[in-house]
Design an enzyme around this catalytic site. Structure first.
Site, PDB file in Angstrom:
ATOM      1  N   ASP A  37       1.010  -1.119   0.078  1.00 26.58           N
ATOM      2  CA  ASP A  37       0.080  -0.074  -0.165  1.00 26.58           C
ATOM      3  C   ASP A  37       0.852   1.315   0.099  1.00 26.58           C
ATOM      4  O   ASP A  37       1.560   1.367   1.051  1.00 26.58           O
ATOM      5  CB  ASP A  37      -0.829   0.084   1.172  1.00 26.58           C
ATOM      6  CG  ASP A  37      -1.842  -1.088   1.224  1.00 26.58           C
ATOM      7  OD1 ASP A  37      -2.502  -1.376   0.107  1.00 26.58           O
ATOM      8  OD2 ASP A  37      -2.313  -1.719   2.191  1.00 26.58           O
ATOM      9  N   ASP A  39       1.158   5.423   0.039  1.00 28.99           N
ATOM     10  CA  ASP A  39       0.494   6.490   0.223  1.00 28.99           C
ATOM     11  C   ASP A  39       1.496   7.374  -0.244  1.00 28.99           C
ATOM     12  O   ASP A  39       2.568   7.665   0.004  1.00 28.99           O
ATOM     13  CB  ASP A  39       0.259   6.878   1.660  1.00 28.99           C
ATOM     14  CG  ASP A  39      -0.613   5.666   2.170  1.00 28.99           C
ATOM     15  OD1 ASP A  39      -1.773   5.673   1.832  1.00 28.99           O
ATOM     16  OD2 ASP A  39      -0.298   4.975   3.037  1.00 28.99           O
ATOM     17  N   ASP A 109      -0.625  11.853  12.156  1.00 20.85           N
ATOM     18  CA  ASP A 109      -0.831  11.270  13.419  1.00 20.85           C
ATOM     19  C   ASP A 109       0.509  10.987  14.248  1.00 20.85           C
ATOM     20  O   ASP A 109       0.656  11.884  15.238  1.00 20.85           O
ATOM     21  CB  ASP A 109      -1.717   9.994  13.650  1.00 20.85           C
ATOM     22  CG  ASP A 109      -1.430   9.174  12.668  1.00 20.85           C
ATOM     23  OD1 ASP A 109      -0.197   9.137  11.956  1.00 20.85           O
ATOM     24  OD2 ASP A 109      -2.192   7.944  12.466  1.00 20.85           O
TER      25      ASP A 109
HETATM   26  P1  ATP Z   1      -1.135   0.934   7.089  1.00 20.01           P
HETATM   27  O1  ATP Z   1      -1.440   1.207   5.606  1.00 20.01           O
HETATM   28  O2  ATP Z   1      -0.013  -0.086   7.382  1.00 20.01           O
HETATM   29  O3  ATP Z   1      -2.321   0.708   7.797  1.00 20.01           O
HETATM   30  P2  ATP Z   1      -0.570   3.633   7.493  1.00 20.01           P
HETATM   31  O4  ATP Z   1       0.284   4.579   8.232  1.00 20.01           O
HETATM   32  O5  ATP Z   1      -0.070   3.745   6.092  1.00 20.01           O
HETATM   33  O6  ATP Z   1      -0.723   2.072   7.710  1.00 20.01           O
HETATM   34  P3  ATP Z   1      -3.064   4.530   6.312  1.00 20.01           P
HETATM   35  O7  ATP Z   1      -4.227   4.618   6.938  1.00 20.01           O
HETATM   36  O8  ATP Z   1      -2.773   4.163   4.951  1.00 20.01           O
HETATM   37  O9  ATP Z   1      -2.044   4.302   7.600  1.00 20.01           O
HETATM   38  O10 ATP Z   1      -2.639   6.193   6.356  1.00 20.01           O
HETATM   39  C1  ATP Z   1      -1.730   6.911   5.594  1.00 20.01           C
HETATM   40  C2  ATP Z   1      -1.172   7.862   6.356  1.00 20.01           C
HETATM   41  O11 ATP Z   1      -2.039   8.937   6.525  1.00 20.01           O
HETATM   42  C3  ATP Z   1      -0.489   7.648   7.664  1.00 20.01           C
HETATM   43  O12 ATP Z   1       0.769   7.175   7.532  1.00 20.01           O
HETATM   44  C4  ATP Z   1      -0.494   8.948   8.302  1.00 20.01           C
HETATM   45  O13 ATP Z   1       0.400   9.826   8.013  1.00 20.01           O
HETATM   46  C5  ATP Z   1      -1.781   9.750   7.962  1.00 20.01           C
HETATM   47  N1  ATP Z   1      -3.225   9.350   8.585  1.00 20.01           N
HETATM   48  C6  ATP Z   1      -4.159   8.002   8.410  1.00 20.01           C
HETATM   49  N2  ATP Z   1      -5.083   8.180   9.291  1.00 20.01           N
HETATM   50  C7  ATP Z   1      -4.729   9.233  10.155  1.00 20.01           C
HETATM   51  C8  ATP Z   1      -5.563   9.865  10.926  1.00 20.01           C
HETATM   52  N3  ATP Z   1      -6.552   9.254  11.629  1.00 20.01           N
HETATM   53  N4  ATP Z   1      -5.026  10.960  11.574  1.00 20.01           N
HETATM   54  C9  ATP Z   1      -3.817  11.448  11.023  1.00 20.01           C
HETATM   55  N5  ATP Z   1      -2.946  11.124  10.257  1.00 20.01           N
HETATM   56  C10 ATP Z   1      -3.585   9.991   9.613  1.00 20.01           C
HETATM   57 MG    MG Z   2      -1.049   2.894   4.286  1.00 19.75          MG
END
Ligand code: ATP
Ligand code: MG
Length: 361
Positions: A37, A39, A109
């Site tokens: 994944d 981002d 976050d």
């Molecule tokens: P994973 O994809 O492994 O679950 P991730 O950290 O990439 O973990 P995502 O939900 O894909 O999580 O979100 C991508 C990014 O967006 C996060 O790393 C963070 O920087 C930001 N993010 C996501 N959700 C939140 C939130 N609720 N509050 C603040 N920032 C967030």
């Molecule tokens: Mg992610």
């Protein structure tokens, strides 16, 4: 960096947009974990991103995130933004697209989720995320109390990341979680379930459950008998035991949860019970009761029939034997034969069953 990812960043840059990978992929990469994944954050607006990556799988989400798939990878491209005022401790009321990459990072976050990588693999780490990765600490960007009040889901995200990587929570974040734990009550069950599932599937779930419990989150999450998460790896089995609330379960999930609850009150070794509940529910309940699941399943596998339609006689044949027209009596006879076969009194062979019918009806 894999070529597919490079190509996405490069396309944005060729069109004079700034772009970086951020979040999970960079974090996991530094931890030596593979991630599919990706981002990406950019100053291109959603409309412009859509035009550049126009393909079958492309989707535009409510908050202007554009996602698409390429090979095994899922890309989510988000325009630099600022969240304005949060609604119901979960969603920003308004988002504003901005040009500043630095500002975009501030709304995220945790420090470990704000490490960025450019297309040449250079790391940009404005919030010391790498230091926290090394020290194995989950720390918010900015004031933890404000961050959790803005979006209470971050409480569970903090515990999820701590669990998955076996990290500690920064003491200030820990206190903020305790102070804000009641905000969990107003979050949607769907979102809570998603995060809790990830915690329960982790090989470190023992640590995750300890965090949930020592921080006092079980009550606001309406969870009980939480130690049951250790006896089965089956998520439905876990949910059946740890809550009486409806965590946005689907109809099918509800059915299975009820069966798992009901079977606990029955004799799991009884062939009629085994037949009624089937292999999946039997093995989950057996695990939950810490019984010998292998033995119970092997007994189940040896049942002469697993389903009504395996009975070696048809409704027409029964009518023939009794010289009667089909009617409601058939249902009673079939149910009787089913029991006779399961209890080993009648063999599941056509002639044997016919004889049984002749002798008894
Ligand atoms: P994973 O994809 O492994 O679950 P991730 O950290 O990439 O973990 P995502 O939900 O894909 O999580 O979100 C991508 C990014 O967006 C996060 O790393 C963070 O920087 C930001 N993010 C996501 N959700 C939140 C939130 N609720 N509050 C603040 N920032 C967030
Ligand atoms: Mg992610």
């Amino acid at each position: 960096m894999e070529k597919i990812i490079y190509d996405v960043l490069n396309k944005l840059e060729e069109n004079s947009y700034e772009s970086y990978i951020v979040g999970g992929y960079v974090r996991d990469n530094l931890l030596g974990i593979q991630s599919l994944d990706i981002d990406i954050c950019t100053n291109a607006k959603p409309k412009e991103v859509l035009e550049l990556f126009n393909c079958d799988s492309v989707k535009l989400y409510d908050y202007g995130n554009v996602s698409f798939e390429d090979g095994d990878y899922t890309f989510e491209i988000t325009t630099f933004r600022k969240d304005i005022k949060y609604k119901g401790n979960r969603k920003p009321e308004k988002i504003v697209y901005i040009d500043s990459f630095e500002e975009d990072l501030k709304r995220r976050d945790f420090t470990i989720n704000a490490i960025c990588m450019d297309k040449d693999g250079n790391i940009i780490d404005l919030h010391d995320g790498r230091k926290d990765l090394k020290r194995k600490i989950i720390r918010t960007i900015g004031n933890p109390d404000e961050k959790l009040k803005e979006d209470a889901l971050r409480i569970l995200r903090a515990i999820r990341f701590a669990t998955l990587f076996k990290f500690k929570l920064d003491p200030e974040l820990k206190n903020a979680i305790i102070d804000n734990k009641d905000l969990l009550k107003i979050l949607s069950y769907e979102r809570k379930k998603e995060e809790l599932n990830k915690i329960f599937c982790s090989k470190n779930k023992k640590y995750g459950v300890k965090l949930l419990s020592t921080l006092g989150l079980l009550e606001p999450l309406e969870l009980k008998d939480i130690n049951n998460v250790f006896y089965t790896n089956d998520l439905i089995g876990i949910w059946a035991m740890i809550t009486d609330s409806d965590y946005a379960f689907t109809k099918r999930e509800k059915e299975l949860i009820n069966k798992i609850k009901d079977l606990q009150k029955e004799d799991i070794n009884n062939p009629l019970i085994q037949y009624k509940y089937g292999g999946y529910v039997l093995s989950v309940v057996s695990d939950l009761k810490r019984l010998n699941t292998k033995k119970i399943i092997s007994k189940y596998e040896k049942l002469p029939i697993k389903d009504k339609n395996e009975i070696n006689i048809s409704a027409e044949e029964i009518c023939e034997v009794l010289n009667k027209k089909p009617d409601s009596f058939l249902k009673d006879i079939l149910e009787d034969i089913e029991v006779q076969i399961l209890t080993g009194k009648v063999k599941n062979e056509k002639e044997v069953i016919k004889k049984y019918i002749k002798d008894n009806y």
